[in-house]
Design an enzyme around this catalytic site. Structure first.
Site, PDB file in Angstrom:
ATOM      1  N   HIS A   1       0.719  -1.129  -0.092  1.00 18.97           N
ATOM      2  CA  HIS A   1      -0.039  -0.043  -0.026  1.00 18.97           C
ATOM      3  C   HIS A   1       0.986   1.399  -0.069  1.00 18.97           C
ATOM      4  O   HIS A   1       2.131   1.317   0.296  1.00 18.97           O
ATOM      5  CB  HIS A   1      -0.749   0.020   1.189  1.00 18.97           C
ATOM      6  CG  HIS A   1      -0.240  -0.001   2.502  1.00 18.97           C
ATOM      7  ND1 HIS A   1       0.190   1.221   3.141  1.00 18.97           N
ATOM      8  CD2 HIS A   1      -0.043  -1.092   3.346  1.00 18.97           C
ATOM      9  CE1 HIS A   1       0.727   0.936   4.367  1.00 18.97           C
ATOM     10  NE2 HIS A   1       0.435  -0.415   4.382  1.00 18.97           N
TER      11      HIS A   1
ATOM     12  N   CYS B   1       3.363  -4.593   6.516  1.00 19.81           N
ATOM     13  CA  CYS B   1       2.845  -4.438   5.277  1.00 19.81           C
ATOM     14  C   CYS B   1       4.019  -3.922   4.446  1.00 19.81           C
ATOM     15  O   CYS B   1       5.211  -3.464   5.011  1.00 19.81           O
ATOM     16  CB  CYS B   1       1.696  -3.697   5.175  1.00 19.81           C
ATOM     17  SG  CYS B   1       0.184  -4.311   5.853  1.00 19.81           S
TER      18      CYS B   1
END
Length: 203
Positions: free
Chosen positions: A163, A179
């Site tokens: 992301h 992440c």
């Protein structure tokens, strides 16, 4: 090349140009609508030139269209035809939290809503009101940034994401809760290239 009549600076410049060490810089994707509006407000930071977006030579046995993440080098590669790849700088998970293995893109969102996961709430209870409110709407201050690719294995959400980020100054570091973070403009560029089902390999 005749070096005899060239200045040292000119020789050095010629060698660098010939080596093309970094690869070929790629232009930013065109922005319009909400992207243009939010990106104008999003946090900005200069990154080390090696972590900018380049088309590079890249050998792999993975098929064209795959995503390969090198956690150690802090690079994400999108495999292109002809032994090439688009290389992006990323921030990755701290050692104990970094995701490794094979997955695939099971979902894609533009300017996604962010809901603090349970393990994060345990570490940072001050985020509980955000979770109770249903999360933080997508926007320039959202930790998920401009785009999110949701990583799945065997039909199940791994809870790991590729992301954007509201902390672009952290690109090139191991700082996340697992992440893989990208500059917002890079997340948009990658999003435009992939689809649900895209293979992801995290080394």
């Amino acid at each position: 090349m005749n070096f005899k009549h060239m200045t040292a600076a000119a020789v050095f410049a010629g060698l660098i140009a010939g080596c093309n060490v970094m690869g070929t810089p790629l232009p930013d994707p065109r922005l319009s609508g909400r992207d243009a509006e939010f990106m104008a407000l999003a946090p900005q930071a200069r990154v080390n030139s090696q972590f900018e977006r380049y088309l590079v030579d890249y050998k792999t046995n993975e098929p064209v269209g795959s995503i390969i993440v090198d956690n150690n080098a802090k690079f994400l590669y999108y495999v292109m035809p002809g032994g090439k790849a688009v290389r992006y700088g990323v921030a990755t998970g701290q050692d104990a939290m970094a995701f490794t293995g094979r997955a695939y893109v099971g979902g894609m969102q533009e300017w996604p809503r962010w809901i603090p996961p349970k393990d994060m709430l345990e570490r940072w209870p001050h985020l509980q009101p955000t979770a109770d409110a249903g999360g933080l709407p997508g926007g320039p201050d959202n930790p998920l940034g401009s785009r999110a690719l949701y990583l799945y294995q065997d039909g199940k959400d791994t809870l790991y994401r590729i992301h954007g980020t509201n902390e672009p100054d952290k690109i090139g570091q191991a700082v996340s809760s697992g992440c893989i973070r990208m500059r917002d403009i890079d997340a948009i560029d990658l999003y435009n290239r992939v689809k649900v089902g895209t293979k992801v390999v995290v080394l």
